[in-house]
Design a protein around this motif. Structure first.
Motif, PDB file in Angstrom:
ATOM      1  N   LEU A   1       9.967  -1.601   0.419  1.00  0.00           N
ATOM      2  CA  LEU A   1       8.642  -1.460   1.015  1.00  0.00           C
ATOM      3  C   LEU A   1       8.018  -2.818   1.314  1.00  0.00           C
ATOM      4  O   LEU A   1       7.344  -2.995   2.343  1.00  0.00           O
ATOM      5  N   ALA A   2       8.255  -3.776   0.436  1.00  0.00           N
ATOM      6  CA  ALA A   2       7.739  -5.131   0.677  1.00  0.00           C
ATOM      7  C   ALA A   2       8.365  -5.734   1.930  1.00  0.00           C
ATOM      8  O   ALA A   2       7.683  -6.396   2.728  1.00  0.00           O
ATOM      9  N   LYS A   3       9.663  -5.503   2.121  1.00  0.00           N
ATOM     10  CA  LYS A   3      10.342  -6.000   3.328  1.00  0.00           C
ATOM     11  C   LYS A   3       9.765  -5.329   4.575  1.00  0.00           C
ATOM     12  O   LYS A   3       9.582  -5.984   5.609  1.00  0.00           O
ATOM     13  N   LEU A   4       9.485  -4.029   4.463  1.00  0.00           N
ATOM     14  CA  LEU A   4       8.921  -3.318   5.611  1.00  0.00           C
ATOM     15  C   LEU A   4       7.536  -3.863   5.940  1.00  0.00           C
ATOM     16  O   LEU A   4       7.179  -4.022   7.115  1.00  0.00           O
ATOM     17  N   GLU A   5       6.735  -4.158   4.926  1.00  0.00           N
ATOM     18  CA  GLU A   5       5.407  -4.728   5.161  1.00  0.00           C
ATOM     19  C   GLU A   5       5.507  -6.103   5.817  1.00  0.00           C
ATOM     20  O   GLU A   5       4.697  -6.437   6.694  1.00  0.00           O
ATOM     21  N   ARG A   6       6.514  -6.875   5.423  1.00  0.00           N
ATOM     22  CA  ARG A   6       6.705  -8.180   6.081  1.00  0.00           C
ATOM     23  C   ARG A   6       7.106  -7.985   7.540  1.00  0.00           C
ATOM     24  O   ARG A   6       6.634  -8.718   8.428  1.00  0.00           O
ATOM     25  N   GLU A   7       7.956  -7.001   7.798  1.00  0.00           N
ATOM     26  CA  GLU A   7       8.342  -6.714   9.182  1.00  0.00           C
ATOM     27  C   GLU A   7       7.134  -6.262  10.005  1.00  0.00           C
ATOM     28  O   GLU A   7       6.995  -6.626  11.171  1.00  0.00           O
ATOM     29  N   ALA A   8       6.284  -5.443   9.373  1.00  0.00           N
ATOM     30  CA  ALA A   8       5.114  -4.920  10.084  1.00  0.00           C
ATOM     31  C   ALA A   8       4.007  -5.952  10.207  1.00  0.00           C
ATOM     32  O   ALA A   8       3.131  -5.834  11.071  1.00  0.00           O
ATOM     33  N   GLY A   9       4.018  -6.948   9.331  1.00  0.00           N
ATOM     34  CA  GLY A   9       2.998  -7.979   9.365  1.00  0.00           C
ATOM     35  C   GLY A   9       1.655  -7.538   8.835  1.00  0.00           C
ATOM     36  O   GLY A   9       0.625  -8.158   9.112  1.00  0.00           O
ATOM     37  N   THR A  10       1.648  -6.458   8.048  1.00  0.00           N
ATOM     38  CA  THR A  10       0.391  -5.960   7.496  1.00  0.00           C
ATOM     39  C   THR A  10       0.680  -5.094   6.284  1.00  0.00           C
ATOM     40  O   THR A  10       1.818  -4.625   6.098  1.00  0.00           O
ATOM     41  N   ALA A  11      -0.331  -4.857   5.463  1.00  0.00           N
ATOM     42  CA  ALA A  11      -0.172  -3.984   4.299  1.00  0.00           C
ATOM     43  C   ALA A  11      -0.069  -2.533   4.753  1.00  0.00           C
ATOM     44  O   ALA A  11      -0.824  -2.074   5.615  1.00  0.00           O
ATOM     45  N   LEU A  12       0.876  -1.816   4.173  1.00  0.00           N
ATOM     46  CA  LEU A  12       1.087  -0.411   4.520  1.00  0.00           C
ATOM     47  C   LEU A  12       0.673   0.531   3.393  1.00  0.00           C
ATOM     48  O   LEU A  12       0.425   1.710   3.629  1.00  0.00           O
ATOM     49  N   LEU A  13       0.601  -0.009   2.168  1.00  0.00           N
ATOM     50  CA  LEU A  13       0.281   0.802   0.998  1.00  0.00           C
ATOM     51  C   LEU A  13      -0.766   0.105   0.135  1.00  0.00           C
ATOM     52  O   LEU A  13      -0.808  -1.124   0.081  1.00  0.00           O
ATOM     53  N   VAL A  14      -1.564   0.907  -0.520  1.00  0.00           N
ATOM     54  CA  VAL A  14      -2.474   0.412  -1.547  1.00  0.00           C
ATOM     55  C   VAL A  14      -2.061   1.063  -2.855  1.00  0.00           C
ATOM     56  O   VAL A  14      -2.069   2.296  -2.974  1.00  0.00           O
ATOM     57  N   ARG A  15      -1.642   0.259  -3.826  1.00  0.00           N
ATOM     58  CA  ARG A  15      -1.244   0.792  -5.119  1.00  0.00           C
ATOM     59  C   ARG A  15      -2.482   1.035  -5.980  1.00  0.00           C
ATOM     60  O   ARG A  15      -3.426   0.239  -5.947  1.00  0.00           O
ATOM     61  N   HIS A  16      -2.487   2.133  -6.733  1.00  0.00           N
ATOM     62  CA  HIS A  16      -3.574   2.404  -7.675  1.00  0.00           C
ATOM     63  C   HIS A  16      -2.984   3.050  -8.920  1.00  0.00           C
ATOM     64  O   HIS A  16      -1.766   3.307  -8.989  1.00  0.00           O
ATOM     65  N   HIS A  17      -3.804   3.306  -9.924  1.00  0.00           N
ATOM     66  CA  HIS A  17      -3.277   3.718 -11.227  1.00  0.00           C
ATOM     67  C   HIS A  17      -2.598   5.077 -11.189  1.00  0.00           C
ATOM     68  O   HIS A  17      -1.784   5.381 -12.065  1.00  0.00           O
ATOM     69  N   ARG A  18      -2.872   5.889 -10.196  1.00  0.00           N
ATOM     70  CA  ARG A  18      -2.248   7.219 -10.117  1.00  0.00           C
ATOM     71  C   ARG A  18      -1.126   7.281  -9.097  1.00  0.00           C
ATOM     72  O   ARG A  18      -0.536   8.335  -8.905  1.00  0.00           O
ATOM     73  N   GLY A  19      -0.824   6.165  -8.428  1.00  0.00           N
ATOM     74  CA  GLY A  19       0.254   6.194  -7.453  1.00  0.00           C
ATOM     75  C   GLY A  19       0.040   5.198  -6.337  1.00  0.00           C
ATOM     76  O   GLY A  19      -0.230   4.018  -6.579  1.00  0.00           O
ATOM     77  N   ALA A  20       0.128   5.664  -5.111  1.00  0.00           N
ATOM     78  CA  ALA A  20      -0.059   4.793  -3.947  1.00  0.00           C
ATOM     79  C   ALA A  20      -0.561   5.632  -2.783  1.00  0.00           C
ATOM     80  O   ALA A  20      -0.232   6.808  -2.661  1.00  0.00           O
ATOM     81  N   ARG A  21      -1.383   5.000  -1.938  1.00  0.00           N
ATOM     82  CA  ARG A  21      -1.861   5.681  -0.733  1.00  0.00           C
ATOM     83  C   ARG A  21      -1.618   4.769   0.470  1.00  0.00           C
ATOM     84  O   ARG A  21      -1.505   3.545   0.343  1.00  0.00           O
ATOM     85  N   LEU A  22      -1.550   5.389   1.627  1.00  0.00           N
ATOM     86  CA  LEU A  22      -1.298   4.642   2.858  1.00  0.00           C
ATOM     87  C   LEU A  22      -2.568   3.959   3.351  1.00  0.00           C
ATOM     88  O   LEU A  22      -3.661   4.518   3.263  1.00  0.00           O
ATOM     89  N   THR A  23      -2.395   2.764   3.892  1.00  0.00           N
ATOM     90  CA  THR A  23      -3.482   2.141   4.651  1.00  0.00           C
ATOM     91  C   THR A  23      -3.517   2.776   6.037  1.00  0.00           C
ATOM     92  O   THR A  23      -2.659   3.602   6.384  1.00  0.00           O
ATOM     93  N   ASP A  24      -4.466   2.402   6.861  1.00  0.00           N
ATOM     94  CA  ASP A  24      -4.508   2.923   8.231  1.00  0.00           C
ATOM     95  C   ASP A  24      -3.222   2.554   8.973  1.00  0.00           C
ATOM     96  O   ASP A  24      -2.670   3.368   9.726  1.00  0.00           O
ATOM     97  N   ALA A  25      -2.745   1.315   8.757  1.00  0.00           N
ATOM     98  CA  ALA A  25      -1.499   0.895   9.391  1.00  0.00           C
ATOM     99  C   ALA A  25      -0.333   1.723   8.868  1.00  0.00           C
ATOM    100  O   ALA A  25       0.576   2.096   9.620  1.00  0.00           O
ATOM    101  N   GLY A  26      -0.360   2.014   7.567  1.00  0.00           N
ATOM    102  CA  GLY A  26       0.696   2.840   6.987  1.00  0.00           C
ATOM    103  C   GLY A  26       0.703   4.243   7.560  1.00  0.00           C
ATOM    104  O   GLY A  26       1.767   4.808   7.842  1.00  0.00           O
ATOM    105  N   GLU A  27      -0.484   4.837   7.730  1.00  0.00           N
ATOM    106  CA  GLU A  27      -0.579   6.176   8.329  1.00  0.00           C
ATOM    107  C   GLU A  27       0.022   6.181   9.727  1.00  0.00           C
ATOM    108  O   GLU A  27       0.759   7.103  10.110  1.00  0.00           O
ATOM    109  N   LEU A  28      -0.312   5.148  10.513  1.00  0.00           N
ATOM    110  CA  LEU A  28       0.202   5.071  11.876  1.00  0.00           C
ATOM    111  C   LEU A  28       1.724   4.972  11.871  1.00  0.00           C
ATOM    112  O   LEU A  28       2.413   5.680  12.620  1.00  0.00           O
ATOM    113  N   LEU A  29       2.271   4.089  10.995  1.00  0.00           N
ATOM    114  CA  LEU A  29       3.715   3.883  10.983  1.00  0.00           C
ATOM    115  C   LEU A  29       4.447   5.107  10.459  1.00  0.00           C
ATOM    116  O   LEU A  29       5.522   5.455  10.968  1.00  0.00           O
TER     117      LEU A  29
END
Length: 308
Positions: free
Chosen positions: A37-65
């Motif tokens: 996922l970190a490699k994919l974020e580097r390829e995309a040039g933006t954050a795709l996920l936000v990690r939180h204590h219950r898991g992870a959610r998509l950013t707007d860029a993540g939703e689009l991708l």
């Protein structure tokens, strides 16, 4: 160009709601999946996920991708299916193993689609209570077998000649008699709310369920009736008659023949993973085509129907 493996990883996280659960589904360790996922974020040039204590959610860029990735992955599965047809899925045989829930609710539509695409393949279906289907694949009795595992549960060894490909992850839910007070709300129910409730139990004889049942008892549920065989239809009928409550896979609850109340559980920690077992040392074109069809027919399609 984005790596399809990394796109599939992002989709899995979107569907599972956490990196840990997505890693289990894909057969990765959580750190290995995080690296992808970190490699994919580097390829995309933006954050795709936000990690939180219950898991992870998509950013707007993540939703689009993810929306685009699903289309790409579906097209790749279609190409795999069509290539298998070109490779000679015009005859021969396909021997399938299944377990009761999958045999009744999942296998028929998949087999129907396979028959339309490959009408000359001879089909046979055998019933195996998991994990016997895995052993049947290892022994060459069947080409593919649908099987399942529960979480939490002790990991069972898989023969080195067999691979497991997860195709569906479903939560376990509470079922009650119609009108029961615990099913009167739609919010997630804390396990602690089961304290004192009579539990229709499938432990200790059902190995796959043993740790799930132990967790329910630790929460305070009182074992009141034992069903030592994995007969969910019987369990739901007993629940419907008011003899106790039970925790079953969501697919079982939603398709129960008898009327039951259904309530999701808090945390989403109790779940069942349905996988297809296949031999690592060679898959026939027919078996490969059916695996591709399974991924499309009730993998992401079932997740979508659950509102993921």
């Amino acid at each position: 160009m984005y790596d399809p493996t990394r796109l599939a990883a992002l989709v899995a996280v979107a569907e599972a709601g956490s990196i840990t659960r997505a890693a289990e589904r894909l057969g990765y360790t959580p750190p290995a999946l995080s690296q992808q996922l970190a490699k994919l974020e580097r390829e995309a040039g933006t954050a795709l996920l936000v990690r939180h204590h219950r898991g992870a959610r998509l950013t707007d860029a993540g939703e689009l991708l993810v929306a685009r990735a699903r289309r790409v992955l579906d097209e790749l599965e279609l190409a795999r299916h069509e290539l298998a047809r070109l490779a000679g899925v015009s005859g021969g045989s396909l021997r399938l193993g299944t377990f009761p829930t999958a045999g009744v609710h999942l296998l028929p539509p998949a087999l129907s689609a396979f028959r339309r695409a490959h009408p000359h393949v001879e089909l046979s279906v055998a019933d195996y209570d998991p994990p016997a289907g895995v052993a049947a694949v290892a022994a060459g009795e069947v080409d593919l077998a649908l099987t399942h595992t529960y979480h939490p549960a002790e990991s069972l060894p898989v023969p080195s000649s067999v691979r497991l490909e997860p195709v569906l992850v479903e939560e376990l839910v509470l079922v009650t008699s119609p009108g029961h007070e615990l099913s009167s709300a739609s919010s997630r129910l804390p396990l602690a709310a089961l304290a004192g409730q009579p539990l229709i139990s499938m432990a200790p004889h059902h190995v796959a369920r043993r740790e799930v049942e132990a967790l329910l008892v630790a929460a305070g549920a009182a074992p009141a009736l034992l069903v030592p065989t994995p007969g969910y239809a019987v369990v739901c009928a007993l629940v419907s008659a008011g003899l106790g409550v039970a925790v079953v896979p969501e697919m079982v609850a939603r398709t129960a023949v008898t009327t039951v109340g259904v309530r999701p559980l808090e945390g989403g920690e109790l779940r069942r993973t349905i996988s297809v077992a296949y031999r690592a040392d060679g898959v026939t074109p027919a078996a490969e085509a059916f695996r591709a069809l399974l991924r499309g027919a009730f993998g992401r399609a079932h997740q979508s129907s659950q509102g993921v």
